[in-house]
Scaffold this active site. Sequence first.
Site, PDB file in Angstrom:
ATOM      1  N   ARG A   1      -0.017  -9.262  13.565  1.00 19.80           N
ATOM      2  CA  ARG A   1      -0.552  -8.161  12.907  1.00 19.80           C
ATOM      3  C   ARG A   1      -1.438  -8.591  11.894  1.00 19.80           C
ATOM      4  NH1 ARG A   1       4.706  -5.511  10.781  1.00 19.80           N
ATOM      5  NH2 ARG A   1       3.184  -3.881   9.512  1.00 19.80           N
TER       6      ARG A   1
ATOM      7  N   ARG B   1      12.075  -5.811   4.289  1.00 14.89           N
ATOM      8  CA  ARG B   1      11.544  -4.519   4.055  1.00 14.89           C
ATOM      9  C   ARG B   1      12.600  -3.574   4.925  1.00 14.89           C
ATOM     10  NH1 ARG B   1       5.678  -1.812   5.310  1.00 14.89           N
ATOM     11  NH2 ARG B   1       5.992  -2.782   7.191  1.00 14.89           N
TER      12      ARG B   1
ATOM     13  N   ARG C   1      -8.993   1.631   9.823  1.00 15.27           N
ATOM     14  CA  ARG C   1      -8.752   0.215  10.116  1.00 15.27           C
ATOM     15  C   ARG C   1      -9.771  -0.563  10.897  1.00 15.27           C
ATOM     16  NH1 ARG C   1      -2.610   0.821   9.486  1.00 15.27           N
ATOM     17  NH2 ARG C   1      -1.994  -1.319   9.363  1.00 15.27           N
TER      18      ARG C   1
ATOM     19  N   LYS D   1       0.863  -1.083  -0.062  1.00 12.80           N
ATOM     20  CA  LYS D   1      -0.068  -0.001  -0.005  1.00 12.80           C
ATOM     21  C   LYS D   1       0.991   1.354  -0.131  1.00 12.80           C
ATOM     22  CE  LYS D   1      -1.854  -1.047   4.041  1.00 12.80           C
ATOM     23  NZ  LYS D   1      -1.025  -2.467   4.191  1.00 12.80           N
TER      24      LYS D   1
ATOM     25  N   ARG E   1      12.091  -1.968  10.826  1.00 15.71           N
ATOM     26  CA  ARG E   1      11.097  -1.760  11.782  1.00 15.71           C
ATOM     27  C   ARG E   1      11.034  -2.758  13.007  1.00 15.71           C
ATOM     28  NH1 ARG E   1       5.829   0.042   8.459  1.00 15.71           N
ATOM     29  NH2 ARG E   1       4.761  -1.126  10.170  1.00 15.71           N
TER      30      ARG E   1
HETATM   31  P1  ADP Z   1       2.241  -1.805   3.339  1.00 13.94           P
HETATM   32  O1  ADP Z   1       2.471  -0.491   3.277  1.00 13.94           O
HETATM   33  O2  ADP Z   1       0.987  -2.344   2.683  1.00 13.94           O
HETATM   34  O3  ADP Z   1       2.497  -2.348   4.625  1.00 13.94           O
HETATM   35  P2  ADP Z   1       4.785  -1.685   1.589  1.00 13.94           P
HETATM   36  O4  ADP Z   1       4.342  -0.837   0.653  1.00 13.94           O
HETATM   37  O5  ADP Z   1       5.750  -1.149   2.720  1.00 13.94           O
HETATM   38  O6  ADP Z   1       3.559  -2.270   2.333  1.00 13.94           O
HETATM   39  O7  ADP Z   1       5.710  -2.994   1.060  1.00 13.94           O
HETATM   40  C1  ADP Z   1       6.105  -3.952   1.910  1.00 13.94           C
HETATM   41  C2  ADP Z   1       7.336  -4.401   1.446  1.00 13.94           C
HETATM   42  O8  ADP Z   1       7.353  -5.168   0.147  1.00 13.94           O
HETATM   43  C3  ADP Z   1       8.585  -3.407   1.190  1.00 13.94           C
HETATM   44  O9  ADP Z   1       9.634  -3.775   1.334  1.00 13.94           O
HETATM   45  C4  ADP Z   1       8.277  -3.090  -0.345  1.00 13.94           C
HETATM   46  O10 ADP Z   1       9.565  -2.567  -0.973  1.00 13.94           O
HETATM   47  C5  ADP Z   1       7.823  -4.254  -0.872  1.00 13.94           C
HETATM   48  N1  ADP Z   1       6.951  -4.366  -1.976  1.00 13.94           N
HETATM   49  C6  ADP Z   1       5.930  -3.622  -2.266  1.00 13.94           C
HETATM   50  N2  ADP Z   1       5.454  -4.039  -3.506  1.00 13.94           N
HETATM   51  C7  ADP Z   1       5.902  -5.090  -4.076  1.00 13.94           C
HETATM   52  C8  ADP Z   1       5.794  -5.981  -4.820  1.00 13.94           C
HETATM   53  N3  ADP Z   1       4.726  -5.952  -5.917  1.00 13.94           N
HETATM   54  N4  ADP Z   1       6.614  -7.021  -5.046  1.00 13.94           N
HETATM   55  C9  ADP Z   1       7.462  -7.394  -4.115  1.00 13.94           C
HETATM   56  N5  ADP Z   1       7.725  -6.614  -3.129  1.00 13.94           N
HETATM   57  C10 ADP Z   1       6.995  -5.130  -2.878  1.00 13.94           C
HETATM   58  P1  AMP Z   2       1.645   0.354   9.332  1.00 11.33           P
HETATM   59  O1  AMP Z   2       2.673   1.319   8.967  1.00 11.33           O
HETATM   60  O2  AMP Z   2       0.309   0.953   8.423  1.00 11.33           O
HETATM   61  O3  AMP Z   2       1.833  -0.919   9.099  1.00 11.33           O
HETATM   62  O4  AMP Z   2       0.938   0.793  10.952  1.00 11.33           O
HETATM   63  C1  AMP Z   2       2.035   0.389  11.928  1.00 11.33           C
HETATM   64  C2  AMP Z   2       1.155   0.214  13.344  1.00 11.33           C
HETATM   65  O5  AMP Z   2       0.686   1.331  13.582  1.00 11.33           O
HETATM   66  C3  AMP Z   2       0.099  -0.695  13.000  1.00 11.33           C
HETATM   67  O6  AMP Z   2       0.547  -2.299  13.268  1.00 11.33           O
HETATM   68  C4  AMP Z   2      -0.951  -0.300  14.216  1.00 11.33           C
HETATM   69  O7  AMP Z   2      -0.415  -0.522  15.360  1.00 11.33           O
HETATM   70  C5  AMP Z   2      -0.626   1.234  14.099  1.00 11.33           C
HETATM   71  N1  AMP Z   2      -1.696   1.827  13.351  1.00 11.33           N
HETATM   72  C6  AMP Z   2      -1.345   2.362  12.107  1.00 11.33           C
HETATM   73  N2  AMP Z   2      -2.568   3.046  11.507  1.00 11.33           N
HETATM   74  C7  AMP Z   2      -3.601   2.521  12.304  1.00 11.33           C
HETATM   75  C8  AMP Z   2      -5.027   2.837  12.403  1.00 11.33           C
HETATM   76  N3  AMP Z   2      -5.805   3.399  11.399  1.00 11.33           N
HETATM   77  N4  AMP Z   2      -5.739   2.434  13.596  1.00 11.33           N
HETATM   78  C9  AMP Z   2      -5.081   1.889  14.535  1.00 11.33           C
HETATM   79  N5  AMP Z   2      -3.794   1.569  14.699  1.00 11.33           N
HETATM   80  C10 AMP Z   2      -2.923   1.847  13.683  1.00 11.33           C
END
Ligand code: ADP
Ligand code: AMP
Length: 222
Positions: A172, A128, A89, A14, A161
């Site tokens: 999660r 990541r 969420r 995302k 992270r």
């Molecule tokens: P989210 O925001 O949904 O938690 P991220 O955008 O941070 O996910 O992506 C999670 C990990 O996967 C990152 O390390 C990113 O570089 C990688 N990634 C994102 N899209 C793809 C894809 N289509 N194929 C492989 N790896 C991806």
């Molecule tokens: P993310 O970066 O989206 O993976 O979020 C990291 C963490 O932040 C999540 O695992 C939750 O603990 C918290 N968090 C992020 N967005 C929300 C939300 N909309 N509601 C509640 N907790 C959140």
Amino acid sequence: MLDLIFMGPPGAGKGTQASRICAERGIAHISTGDMLRAQVADGTELGLQAKEIMNRGDLVPDAIIIGMIRDRLSHPDTEAGFVLDGFPRTLAQAQALDEMLGSIDRTIDCVPVFEVDLEVLVDRLSGRRVCHEAQHVYHVRFNPPATEGVCDIDGSELYQRDDDSEDVVRARYQKQWVEAAGPVLDYYDGRGLVVRIDASLSREQVDAEIDQVIEGLGEAAA
Ligand code: ADP
Ligand code: AMP
């Protein structure tokens, strides 16, 4: 104006897609996770409280998140549109969002839902890396920086992270996606806003899927 919500399990891509779309289209990328991590980095009271919750893989209380979004949506950079990444969420967050948008006469245009299996997510999140300066996102194999451990964009150091360890990723996924997301998905599905994306594909293929969805919105409005 283009107002989108990106939904999907943690690690589905995302943030990666939201960064690209927002840079290309000049709209605001609003990530509640990034906002919370900024509070943690600044050592604020909210950050201290949130850090513990995030590291357990739990959701931060609705009142905190809703307050953050209410403030963020009042900034002028959201006028041309926004992508909400990781919000709402819970159903309470979705209802609060509707109330906020209603008061400024705006509605959500579409809710792309990023679908990916758990084992792919574990692989994506274990590799990541994000930068200290602005949380730009990389992957050690799928999207490596030019110089290992250094952000291509701002030169800051990359880190892993705390909540991307395998056990927290599984927690999660279970608590935030399997158990909590269903009512939010139903809420938007009931309004015909949900479009499912196969987010297990390569980066280039997901880029194309998302672009097609957004272009389709423009055509439908024309
Ligand atoms: P989210 O925001 O949904 O938690 P991220 O955008 O941070 O996910 O992506 C999670 C990990 O996967 C990152 O390390 C990113 O570089 C990688 N990634 C994102 N899209 C793809 C894809 N289509 N194929 C492989 N790896 C991806
Ligand atoms: P993310 O970066 O989206 O993976 O979020 C990291 C963490 O932040 C999540 O695992 C939750 O603990 C918290 N968090 C992020 N967005 C929300 C939300 N909309 N509601 C509640 N907790 C959140």
